[in-house]
Design an enzyme around this catalytic site. Structure first.
Site, PDB file in Angstrom:
ATOM      1  N   GLN A  55       0.037   3.927  -2.927  1.00 42.76           N
ATOM      2  CA  GLN A  55      -0.355   5.249  -3.418  1.00 42.76           C
ATOM      3  C   GLN A  55       0.870   6.017  -3.912  1.00 42.76           C
ATOM      4  O   GLN A  55       1.869   6.132  -3.213  1.00 42.76           O
ATOM      5  CB  GLN A  55      -1.072   6.035  -2.302  1.00 42.76           C
ATOM      6  CG  GLN A  55      -1.632   7.358  -2.746  1.00 42.76           C
ATOM      7  CD  GLN A  55      -2.740   7.226  -3.800  1.00 42.76           C
ATOM      8  OE1 GLN A  55      -3.587   6.333  -3.730  1.00 42.76           O
ATOM      9  NE2 GLN A  55      -2.717   8.097  -4.794  1.00 42.76           N
ATOM     10  N   LYS A  96     -10.747   5.367  -1.679  1.00 44.22           N
ATOM     11  CA  LYS A  96     -10.664   4.004  -2.204  1.00 44.22           C
ATOM     12  C   LYS A  96     -11.110   2.997  -1.142  1.00 44.22           C
ATOM     13  O   LYS A  96     -11.825   2.040  -1.428  1.00 44.22           O
ATOM     14  CB  LYS A  96      -9.235   3.692  -2.680  1.00 44.22           C
ATOM     15  CG  LYS A  96      -8.871   4.427  -3.967  1.00 44.22           C
ATOM     16  CD  LYS A  96      -7.388   4.399  -4.286  1.00 44.22           C
ATOM     17  CE  LYS A  96      -7.083   5.293  -5.487  1.00 44.22           C
ATOM     18  NZ  LYS A  96      -5.653   5.517  -5.735  1.00 44.22           N
ATOM     19  N   ASP A 143      -3.666  -2.741  -9.225  1.00 43.01           N
ATOM     20  CA  ASP A 143      -3.562  -1.386  -9.757  1.00 43.01           C
ATOM     21  C   ASP A 143      -2.766  -1.377 -11.069  1.00 43.01           C
ATOM     22  O   ASP A 143      -2.606  -0.333 -11.706  1.00 43.01           O
ATOM     23  CB  ASP A 143      -2.854  -0.506  -8.705  1.00 43.01           C
ATOM     24  CG  ASP A 143      -3.214   0.972  -8.833  1.00 43.01           C
ATOM     25  OD1 ASP A 143      -4.260   1.283  -9.435  1.00 43.01           O
ATOM     26  OD2 ASP A 143      -2.450   1.814  -8.334  1.00 43.01           O
TER      27      ASP A 143
END
Ligand code: NAP
Length: 284
Positions: free
Chosen positions: A98, A54, A121
């Site tokens: 994450q 990412k 996200d």
């Protein structure tokens, strides 16, 4: 005639090109590059790889990134405090924590420390509720990518029977809500669903989001249906039996090269949108 492939790699490339141009424009106009903060707890090899990927993709798109690597022993309180600091930091425009953060961490508490305007996200309750109400906000990236794929291939949703297999908070559940917002008639299936094949056979649009190799068989695909395979299993295998499904479907996503590439592309696009908003410029 076998189904037409839905080329997620090509669509993601176009979205990343647009995002790169928008990031450059923001940087030129404000003197500040969009910045994504990535937070990783522990050293799970898959998570390390995902975060690195990412960040590399950010760099290629002209998006800065700041990486916070925390030891596996980090407590929920420490993680929440770190994320709250990033939420308050004007140099950070998007935050990605994450998953999984570890069994001892209250992940919901950690996610909720992300300021809504930096939730690129789409993991907070605020983002989820905004999506549910059809209000502006950031969507969970994989569902967002799936909706862009459907749109790019001119798949009309109104009145269509959509079957979503899987109901996780990051994937199945939100994609069903987005399909509903597009006026599809949505059925959710999950591990307790009775006679999954019979329900799949009625679907004009099937979204497979399970994580079980080839769970959806080609013989259960309605002729001409649109098949979106978000599953990703060992050996580059999806949740749909691709060869038999392709023989009956109208449109189908390959694995890999379908849904997968769209996820990061949406993350980058949402980071740039967040930066534009926080820096007070109109993204072009
Ligand atoms: P998850 O949290 O494990 O959820 C799996 C869902 O599938 C659950 O709702 C579960 O039902 C359901 N399920 C399990 N066995 C089933 C069965 N036999 N029949 C019907 N439904 C069943 O997984 P996830 O995070 O949503 O991910 C799903 C898949 O998508 C995985 O392969 C993952 O790798 C992939 N994925 C891909 C991307 C991407 O970028 N392409 C992103 C995220 C995930 P219950 O709720 O009843 O347990």
């Amino acid at each position: 005639m076998p189904a037409q492939l839905m080329d997620g790699t090509a669509l993601a490339r176009r979205l990343v090109e647009e995002t790169t141009a928008a990031a450059a424009d923001i940087t030129r106009r404000t003197g500040t590059a969009p910045c994504l903060a990535t937070v990783l707890v522990g050293e799970d090899p898959a998570s390390v790889t995902y975060v690195r990927m990412k960040r590399n993709r950010c760099a290629k798109a002209g998006i800065g990134s700041r990486h916070i690597a925390l030891p596996a022993s980090t407590t929920t309180a420490e993680l929440v405090a770190t994320i709250a600091d990033l939420s308050a930091d004007p140099d950070v425009h998007g935050i990605l924590m994450q998953h999984p953060a570890g069994p001892h961490i209250d992940e919901r508490a950690a996610f909720e420390a992300i300021a809504p305007e930096k939730d690129v996200d789409g993991v907070t309750m605020h983002s989820f509720a905004a999506m549910g109400f059809g209000l502006p906000g950031f969507v969970s990236c994989t569902p967002g990518g799936i909706m862009r794929l459907l749109d790019a291939y001119d798949v009309g949703l109104a009145g269509k029977r959509a079957v979503v297999v899987g109901r996780s908070a990051i994937l199945g559940r939100p994609v069903g809500m987005l399909l509903l917002a597009g006026d599809a008639t949505v059925t959710y299936c999950h591990s307790r669903t009775a006679d999954l094949p019979a329900i799949v056979r009625e679907a004009d649009i099937v979204v497979a989001a399970v994580g079980r190799p080839r769970l959806i068989r080609g013989e259960d695909i309605k002729p001409g249906a649109v098949v979106i395979d978000a599953g990703y299993n060992a050996g580059n295998v999806g949740d749909v039996d691709f060869d038999t499904a392709r023989a009956r479907a109208g449109l189908i996503t390959p694995v890999p090269g379908g849904v997968g590439p769209m996820t990061i592309a949406v993350l980058l696009a949402q980071t740039v949108r967040a930066a534009a908003h926080q820096l007070g410029v109109q993204a072009r």
